[in-house]
Each structure stands twice: as structure tokens, then as C-alpha cells.
Design an enzyme around this catalytic site. Structure first.
Site, PDB file in Angstrom:
ATOM      1  N   TRP A 102       0.884  -1.166   0.026  1.00  7.47           N
ATOM      2  CA  TRP A 102       0.052  -0.093   0.115  1.00  7.47           C
ATOM      3  C   TRP A 102       0.921   1.276  -0.004  1.00  7.47           C
ATOM      4  O   TRP A 102       0.583   2.218  -0.648  1.00  7.47           O
ATOM      5  CB  TRP A 102      -0.959  -0.044   1.144  1.00  7.47           C
ATOM      6  CG  TRP A 102      -2.033  -1.219   0.894  1.00  7.47           C
ATOM      7  CD1 TRP A 102      -2.275  -2.188   1.639  1.00  7.47           C
ATOM      8  CD2 TRP A 102      -3.047  -1.192  -0.233  1.00  7.47           C
ATOM      9  NE1 TRP A 102      -3.172  -3.212   1.058  1.00  7.47           N
ATOM     10  CE2 TRP A 102      -3.575  -2.523   0.208  1.00  7.47           C
ATOM     11  CE3 TRP A 102      -3.404  -0.387  -1.313  1.00  7.47           C
ATOM     12  CZ2 TRP A 102      -4.608  -3.014  -0.800  1.00  7.47           C
ATOM     13  CZ3 TRP A 102      -4.375  -0.846  -1.926  1.00  7.47           C
ATOM     14  CH2 TRP A 102      -5.102  -2.098  -1.850  1.00  7.47           C
ATOM     15  N   ASP A 172      -1.282   6.714   6.416  1.00  8.20           N
ATOM     16  CA  ASP A 172      -2.324   5.776   6.114  1.00  8.20           C
ATOM     17  C   ASP A 172      -2.729   5.032   7.206  1.00  8.20           C
ATOM     18  O   ASP A 172      -1.839   3.777   7.600  1.00  8.20           O
ATOM     19  CB  ASP A 172      -2.048   5.091   4.862  1.00  8.20           C
ATOM     20  CG  ASP A 172      -2.970   3.918   4.270  1.00  8.20           C
ATOM     21  OD1 ASP A 172      -3.831   3.740   5.012  1.00  8.20           O
ATOM     22  OD2 ASP A 172      -2.927   3.383   3.150  1.00  8.20           O
ATOM     23  N   LYS A 196     -12.441  -1.822   7.704  1.00  2.38           N
ATOM     24  CA  LYS A 196     -11.732  -2.563   8.289  1.00  2.38           C
ATOM     25  C   LYS A 196     -12.216  -2.423   9.906  1.00  2.38           C
ATOM     26  O   LYS A 196     -12.853  -3.359  10.362  1.00  2.38           O
ATOM     27  CB  LYS A 196     -10.185  -2.544   8.236  1.00  2.38           C
ATOM     28  CG  LYS A 196      -9.592  -3.054   6.933  1.00  2.38           C
ATOM     29  CD  LYS A 196      -8.542  -2.383   6.517  1.00  2.38           C
ATOM     30  CE  LYS A 196      -8.316  -2.295   4.963  1.00  2.38           C
ATOM     31  NZ  LYS A 196      -8.592  -3.418   4.303  1.00  2.38           N
TER      32      LYS A 196
HETATM   33  N1  PMP Z   1      -4.172   1.290   2.406  1.00  2.00           N
HETATM   34  C1  PMP Z   1      -4.300   0.315   3.256  1.00  2.00           C
HETATM   35  C2  PMP Z   1      -3.220   0.128   4.495  1.00  2.00           C
HETATM   36  C3  PMP Z   1      -5.165  -0.876   2.966  1.00  2.00           C
HETATM   37  O1  PMP Z   1      -5.006  -1.813   3.828  1.00  2.00           O
HETATM   38  C4  PMP Z   1      -6.018  -0.759   2.021  1.00  2.00           C
HETATM   39  C5  PMP Z   1      -7.189  -1.869   1.542  1.00  2.00           C
HETATM   40  N2  PMP Z   1      -6.882  -3.178   2.058  1.00  2.00           N
HETATM   41  C6  PMP Z   1      -5.742   0.546   1.117  1.00  2.00           C
HETATM   42  C7  PMP Z   1      -4.961   1.386   1.503  1.00  2.00           C
HETATM   43  C8  PMP Z   1      -6.861   0.604   0.191  1.00  2.00           C
HETATM   44  O2  PMP Z   1      -7.994   0.970   0.424  1.00  2.00           O
HETATM   45  P1  PMP Z   1      -9.193   1.185  -0.643  1.00  2.00           P
HETATM   46  O3  PMP Z   1      -9.751  -0.074  -1.058  1.00  2.00           O
HETATM   47  O4  PMP Z   1     -10.229   1.785   0.490  1.00  2.00           O
HETATM   48  O5  PMP Z   1      -8.910   2.083  -1.619  1.00  2.00           O
END
Ligand code: PMP
Length: 361
Positions: A102, A172, A196
Site C-alpha cells: 500500500w 495511511d 476494516k
Molecule cells: N491502505 C491500506 C493500508 C489498505 O489496507 C488498503 C485496503 N486493503 C488500502 C490502502 C486501499 O483502500 P481502499 O480499497 O479503500 O482504496
């Protein structure tokens, strides 16, 4: 009624109380004769839900007064480009600490929009650890330093945030927001998709310091400017009303269950149940994360062979455990144990893991 032992990585388990409340209120919310989904987003009834969600976030995360709390759409992924668009001016360089897929994705978007640097990375070990704070390279012209507080795929988590930088710190927190108390005042911006720890997908929480907002780029599309949403209390356009209603109910549940520190205590207990099995298994289960970087949200582990991993996942599925497959980039197994996953589910998984080892070693 049987509820699954839900270890999904996101969207993930929600508190049963919250789901049942939504069920009760589904067709007639607050004597309006309609569901929350059918209310106008400009109505008094919806506005109360909206403002309650924001005020509970402020209360539970102890957000100081010089911050704004926003409820946006587009997931955490839309924050990846919005951050550099707003906060990385041409004469500065955005600094990313890479601790997993991520953070890589966040960097990829920032690269398209301006200058970037990598302050530190643990990619050399397939992201088994969080780099030591004193190894993170920061520069005077950093626009900001971006970190990922919990690495959902690799199962690592920042333990403290003692980075040596004067640049705005951006995190994030998608997969660990409200799982423990955090010093919000240490950050200039925190963002998290809700799916989450906070509710269903569809709403993204952003906590941003007013001082940072004053520096924001103005010549960008209206909807991608944080200040648009600040000026309109996240009601510039139609918000995801049902997701925000669920967010509010999850936050009330967190409050009733001890707030951020209550969640931390429970999450540590849950994580210990599983890490203890790994540590006492004589190598039958191998944790992916180094011990001092372990996440209390995503427990990642492997068995000795692909066949054993497969047998473990197959038997676990038959025994009623859902979502234990590791992410395709790491393989093996992952138990995501977000706030709403019960201690009982973790105990059941602990017992299953011990039994499985006895049968297969
Ligand atoms: N950052 C992290 C740490 C994540 O775990 C996730 C989703 N698993 C995301 C960003 C992306 O999130 P979204 O699907 O809401 O765009």
C-alpha cells in the site's frame, strides 16, 4: 443463527450489535417512516447522524481542536493522489517510507504528480519489518513524510511514531485506525478507508491539521481539494449516507467498549493468542513479520510447504473459519483480527491451529 469466524482482511467483521441495530432501524429510522438510505442528505435527521459520526471520531481519537475531520469517498486509494495534489508543491519533494504494497501504491500515484523520494524501505526483506526511526532519511525540502501505520498484507505495524522530521507527517491508517490510542497531534494528516475497523466500505475518514490546509494547492479539481470538503462539512456533494450511519453506530459500539484503549487491550489479547501458537510451534508455523514489528491487526504466517498451507486453509474452511488465505503477494495464511473480531473467534482459531499441528507434524 450461526455467525462465521470472520477473519476477512477488509471488508471485514462488524459488531453483531451494530448489524442488529441497523436491521431494527432499516425500514423506519427514527420515526421518519423511511430508512436512512432514503433520507435527504440535507435533512435534519441525516445531518444529526453525519455530525454525530464526526464528533464521535473526534472524541474517540482525541482529535485536537486545530484539526478537521472529513468523511470522503473514493477509498483510501483516492487519498494516494489527493495528498500530493494538495500538499506537494513544485519546489518540494514528497518523502515516502515503504513498508508494503500500500505504501508502494501511494508512492506510485505521488510520482505521477511531482517529485518524490524514498526515506526508507523494508522491501529488501519482502517487508518483514518497520525501519528504525533513525534510519529514515529526511531532507529539508520534504513536502511531507508519508507512512503506512499498519501493513495489511505483510502484518507489520509501526509501534511508535518517533520520526526525526519537521515536515508534516502523513499516515495511511486504513487497517489500524482506532485499534489503539495514537498521538494525533504528531500527524498533519491521517486517512483510513472505513471497511476494516470503522464500518462498511464507501466512506473514508480524513483527519487533517488546519495549518496544513492553509498550504493546500488551490488550482485543482473541486472535488479533489480538501478545502472544498472542509468548507461544506463533508456535504459538498451527496455523501455515502448509509455507510456514514453504520460508521456512527460502530463508533458508538467502540465507545461502549472502552474506546481506543479498550480496543487496544482486547486486540493485544487476541493477537497474543495467535502469536503464542506461532512462537510455541517449534517452527511449524512461521510468522512473516519480525517480532518487534508485529501487527495486532493482521497476523501473517506460513506453514513449511505449499501442501501444508493448502491443507491448513482447506481444513480451516471446513471448520467454519473464513478469510484466512494470505494475500497473493505473500502467500500462506493471514488472520485479520480487527476491532470487531471477538476474543472467542481468536480462541477458536488458536485451538484449531494447535490441533492442526498435532495432527500434521
Ligand atoms: N491502505 C491500506 C493500508 C489498505 O489496507 C488498503 C485496503 N486493503 C488500502 C490502502 C486501499 O483502500 P481502499 O480499497 O479503500 O482504496
Amino acid at each position: 443463527m450461526t455467525r462465521a469466524h470472520n477473519f476477512n482482511a477488509g471488508p471485514a467483521a462488524l459488531p453483531l450489535d451494530v448489524l442488529e441495530k441497523a436491521q431494527q432501524e432499516m425500514v423506519n429510522f427514527n420515526n421518519t417512516g423511511m430508512s436512512v438510505m432514503e433520507l435527504s442528505h440535507r435533512s435534519k435527521e441525516y445531518e444529526e447522524v453525519h455530525n454525530e459520526a464526526i464528533s464521535l471520531l473526534k472524541e474517540l481519537l482525541q482529535v485536537p481542536n486545530n484539526y478537521e475531520v472529513l468523511l470522503l469517498q473514493g477509498g483510501a486509494s483516492l487519498q494516494f493522489p489527493m495528498i500530493p495534489m494538495n500538499f506537494s508543491p513544485k519546489d518540494k519533494t514528497a518523502n515516502y517510507v515503504l513498508t508494503g504494497s500500500w505504501s508502494e501504491k501511494a508512492l506510485k500515484e505521488a510520482k505521477k504528480l511531482g517529485e518524490t523520494r524514498i526515506g526508507a524501505s523494508s522491501s529488501d526483506s519482502n517487508y518483514t519489518y518497520i525501519p528504525d526511526a533513525d534510519t529514515i532519511e529526511t531532507e529539508a525540502d520534504d513536502a511531507y513524510v508519508h507512512i503506512t501505520s499498519n501493513n495489511t498484507i505483510f502484518g507489520t505495524q509501526w509501534q511508535d511514531f518517533q520520526l526525526n522530521t519537521n515536515a508534516p507527517l502523513i499516515a495511511d491508517m486504513s487497517s489500524d485506525i482506532l485499534s489503539r490510542p495514537v498521538p494525533v497531534e504528531r500527524f498533519s494528516l491521517i486517512y483510513a478507508g472505513a471497511q476494516k475497523n470503522l464500518g462498511p466500505s464507501g466512506v473514508t475518514v480524513v483527519i487533517v491539521k488546519k495549518e496544513l490546509l492553509e498550504t493546500a494547492e488551490t488550482n485543482i479539481p473541486t472535488l479533489l481539494s480538501y478545502n472544498t470538503h472542509v468548507d461544506k462539512n463533508s456535504l459538498y456533494h451527496t455523501p455515502p449516507t448509509f455507510a456514514i450511519y453504520m460508521l456512527k453506530n460502530v463508533l458508538q459500539w467502540v465507545k461502549e467498549n472502552g474506546g481506543a484503549s479498550g480496543m487496544e487491550k482486547r486486540n493485544q489479547e487476541k493477537a497474543s493468542l495467535l502469536y503464542d501458537v506461532i512462537d510455541n510451534s517449534n517452527g511449524f508455523y512461521k510468522g512473516h513479520a519480525e517480532k518487534d514489528s508485529r501487527s495486532i491487526m493482521n497476523v501473517t504466517f506460513n506453514l513449511a510447504t505449499d501442501e501444508l498451507n493448502k491443507a491448513f486453509l482447506d481444513e480451516a474452511k471446513k471448520a467454519g473459519f473464513v478469510g484466512l488465505n494470505g494475500h497473493r503477494s505473500v502467500g500462506g495464511c493471514r488472520a485479520s483480527i480487527y476491532n470487531a473480531v471477538s476474543v472467542e473467534s481468536c480462541k477458536a482459531l488458536q485451538e484449531f491451529m494447535i490441533d492442526f499441528q498435532q495432527k500434521h507434524q
